[in-house]
Enzyme design. Structure first.
Site, PDB file in Angstrom:
ATOM      1  NE  ARG A 177      -4.828   8.561  11.451  1.00 13.00           N
ATOM      2  CZ  ARG A 177      -4.220   7.779  10.559  1.00 13.00           C
ATOM      3  NH1 ARG A 177      -4.913   7.310   9.523  1.00 13.00           N
ATOM      4  NH2 ARG A 177      -2.966   7.459  10.693  1.00 13.00           N
ATOM      5  CB  SER A 205       5.510   9.913  11.430  1.00 14.11           C
ATOM      6  OG  SER A 205       4.674  10.147  10.316  1.00 14.11           O
ATOM      7  CE  LYS A 233       0.271   4.629  13.131  1.00 11.57           C
ATOM      8  NZ  LYS A 233       0.975   5.362  12.086  1.00 11.57           N
ATOM      9  NE  ARG A 266      -2.177  -1.526   8.506  1.00 11.23           N
ATOM     10  CZ  ARG A 266      -1.956  -2.005   7.278  1.00 11.23           C
ATOM     11  NH1 ARG A 266      -2.097  -3.305   7.041  1.00 11.23           N
ATOM     12  NH2 ARG A 266      -1.600  -1.217   6.296  1.00 11.23           N
ATOM     13  N   GLY A 301      -4.732   8.176   5.624  1.00  8.59           N
ATOM     14  CA  GLY A 301      -3.778   9.126   6.200  1.00  8.59           C
ATOM     15  C   GLY A 301      -2.621   9.409   5.258  1.00  8.59           C
ATOM     16  CG  ASP A 319       0.917   0.180   9.737  1.00  4.94           C
ATOM     17  OD1 ASP A 319       0.655   1.060  10.581  1.00  4.94           O
ATOM     18  OD2 ASP A 319       1.131   0.445   8.539  1.00  4.94           O
ATOM     19  CE  LYS A 323      -2.893   0.894   3.640  1.00  2.00           C
ATOM     20  NZ  LYS A 323      -2.850   2.300   4.091  1.00  2.00           N
ATOM     21  CB  SER A 324       3.830   2.259   1.984  1.00  2.00           C
ATOM     22  OG  SER A 324       3.331   2.323   3.272  1.00  2.00           O
TER      23      SER A 324
HETATM   24  C1  S3P Z   1       2.718   4.878   6.338  1.00  2.00           C
HETATM   25  C2  S3P Z   1       3.397   5.201   7.490  1.00  2.00           C
HETATM   26  C3  S3P Z   1       2.961   4.820   8.827  1.00  2.00           C
HETATM   27  C4  S3P Z   1       1.928   3.693   8.778  1.00  2.00           C
HETATM   28  C5  S3P Z   1       0.886   3.914   7.735  1.00  2.00           C
HETATM   29  C6  S3P Z   1       1.507   4.072   6.363  1.00  2.00           C
HETATM   30  C7  S3P Z   1       3.248   5.365   5.053  1.00  2.00           C
HETATM   31  O1  S3P Z   1       2.393   5.943   9.453  1.00  2.00           O
HETATM   32  O2  S3P Z   1       1.329   3.530  10.030  1.00  2.00           O
HETATM   33  O3  S3P Z   1      -0.004   2.830   7.721  1.00  2.00           O
HETATM   34  O4  S3P Z   1       2.870   4.848   3.995  1.00  2.00           O
HETATM   35  O5  S3P Z   1       4.065   6.294   5.078  1.00  2.00           O
HETATM   36  P1  S3P Z   1       3.354   6.959  10.241  1.00  2.00           P
HETATM   37  O6  S3P Z   1       4.449   7.267   9.315  1.00  2.00           O
HETATM   38  O7  S3P Z   1       2.570   8.198  10.554  1.00  2.00           O
HETATM   39  O8  S3P Z   1       3.766   6.219  11.469  1.00  2.00           O
END
Ligand code: S3P
Length: 402
Positions: A113, A150, A320, A366, A85, A293, A19-20
């Site tokens: 958030r 983060s 989260k 999740r 997010g 996560d 996903k990221s």
């Molecule tokens: C993510 C970073 C994480 C993770 C989120 C996806 C990303 O959040 O929890 O599910 O894709 O950069 P944080 O960077 O705010 O911890």
């Protein structure tokens, strides 16, 4: 949905793409002039929120077997990021570099958030941020200490830095997933990391091709099943395995799990997992970003070790998709486990098994998947109220599960 205890789990499988990385390939492709190709993209509700937003910003996206993004000329508009997010935070960084105003919204969870962690550095760079409204334009570089490890904060500032005059320097808690740095470098951005300090200069991105590996956060659920169902086994092919994403697997290996990670290409591995006896473990605050996560699932696994496991410095879980600190404690208690929240610390008193018979009522993707695994490895059947929300990150989770 009722979930009965699982008697057997043996499987050679793949999991949905990361996903990221899919979010980033879309967003970075929207910034580059020309055609970026995304092979093996994740089509889930979250990544489709990103598709929708970059389309509104002016990129041309084609979905199919592989996805293409034609970008280069974006303009401010209003964006709905749904539950995502990553979409909102990274696109706030993009919006800071646009001369017009962009307004953001999202679902109830996303709107609860914190976003000031993003708008604060963007304001320092010269963007005008009023709540969910960002007017960008003439940005200048900053020397900034990242306060929370983060990747979303880091990425938002890096994206703004691409259009800021001068050299932006990021220090402090830069030790989170590094997909942004790696992928932008591939697109020709002037970005370098040395001893945890990231330096970024104003850059123009070149379109490129990305191949997305399997999501290690999705592979974690099958890993836990193989580990906890007697005689279980899983072989998960093609999983993204960069250091910052593998904390869950490293911790389980440390706790005695029989897990093999065979890297077949750069940052892609086949992961083999066998039913194992798990010993109690400790997660320190510095390890948190590498398994952020997977913490609810890790807490669940800790119930199967005999003795106390401690996960320290887990405060970020409160912000989260739901308050995962509280939700994890509720879930584990409802499954008959013993868990205590001690500030930002989670203490789990493992008894070697779970009674089960519990329920998870919430709609955090999740947590639903953790609850499903929890019911499957317990002695009595349990319930998840909102199975549909797995579509956020793991479409088809329950079909595969069944
Ligand atoms: C993510 C970073 C994480 C993770 C989120 C996806 C990303 O959040 O929890 O599910 O894709 O950069 P944080 O960077 O705010 O911890």
């Amino acid at each position: 949905m009722k979930i009965r205890p699982l008697k057997r789990f043996k499987r050679i499988m793949t999991v949905p793409p990361d996903k990221s990385i899919t979010h980033r390939a879309l967003i970075f492709g929207a910034l580059a002039k020309g055609k970026t190709v995304i092979k093996n993209p994740l089509a889930s509700l979250d990544t489709l929120s990103t598709v929708d937003c970059i389309t509104k910003l002016g990129a041309e996206v084609k979905l199919g077997n592989e996805w293409t993004v034609k970008g280069g000329k974006l303009f401010g508009t209003s964006l709905d990021c749904g539950n995502s997010g990553t979409t909102m935070r990274l696109l706030m960084g993009v919006a800071a570099g646009l001369a017009q105003t962009t307004t953001f919204t999202g679902d109830k969870s996303l709107k609860s958030r914190p976003m000031d962690r993003i708008t604060k550095p963007l304001s320092l760079m010269g963007a005008k941020c009023e709540g969910y409204k960002i007017t960008g334009g003439e940005l200048h570089a900053i020397d900034y200490e990242i306060p929370i490890p983060s990747a979303q904060i880091k990425s938002a500032v890096i994206l703004a830095a691409l259009s800021a005059e001068g050299e932006t320097v990021l220090r402090g808690r830069t030790n989170s997933r590094a997909h942004t740095e790696v992928m932008l470098k591939k697109m020709g951005a002037q970005i370098a990391t040395q001893n945890g300090v990231i330096k970024i200069k104003k850059s123009t991105l070149q379109p490129t091709e990305f191949l997305v590996g399997g999501d290690p956060s999705s592979a974690a659920y099958a890993t836990a099943l193989a580990l906890l169902v007697p005689d279980g086994y899983a072989y998960i092919r093609g999983v993204e395995c960069s250091y910052e994403r593998m904390g869950f697997y490293r911790k389980l290996i440390e706790a005695g799990a029989e897990i093999s990670i065979d890297e077949t290409e750069d940052n892609v591995a086949n992961i083999g997992v066998r039913y194992s006896k798990i010993l109690p473990f400790t997660v320190s605050e510095t390890e948190i970003p590498y398994l952020i996560d997977e913490i609810p699932l890790l807490a669940l696994v800790a119930c199967f070790a005999r003795g106390e496991s401690v996960i320290a410095g887990a405060g970020e879980l409160k912000v989260k998709e739901s308050n995962r600190l509280v939700e994890t404690a509720k879930l584990i208690k409802s499954l008959g486990g013993e868990i205590l929240l001690d500030g930002d610390k989670i203490r789990i008193l493992g008894k070697g098994n779970l009674q089960g018979g519990g329920a998870y009522e919430g709609n955090d993707h999740r947590m639903v998947m953790t609850a499903a695994v929890g019911c499957a490895v317990s002695q009595k059947e349990g319930i998840v109220a909102h199975p549909e929300c797995v579509e956020i990150s793991f479409p088809g989770f329950f079909e595969l599960f069944e």
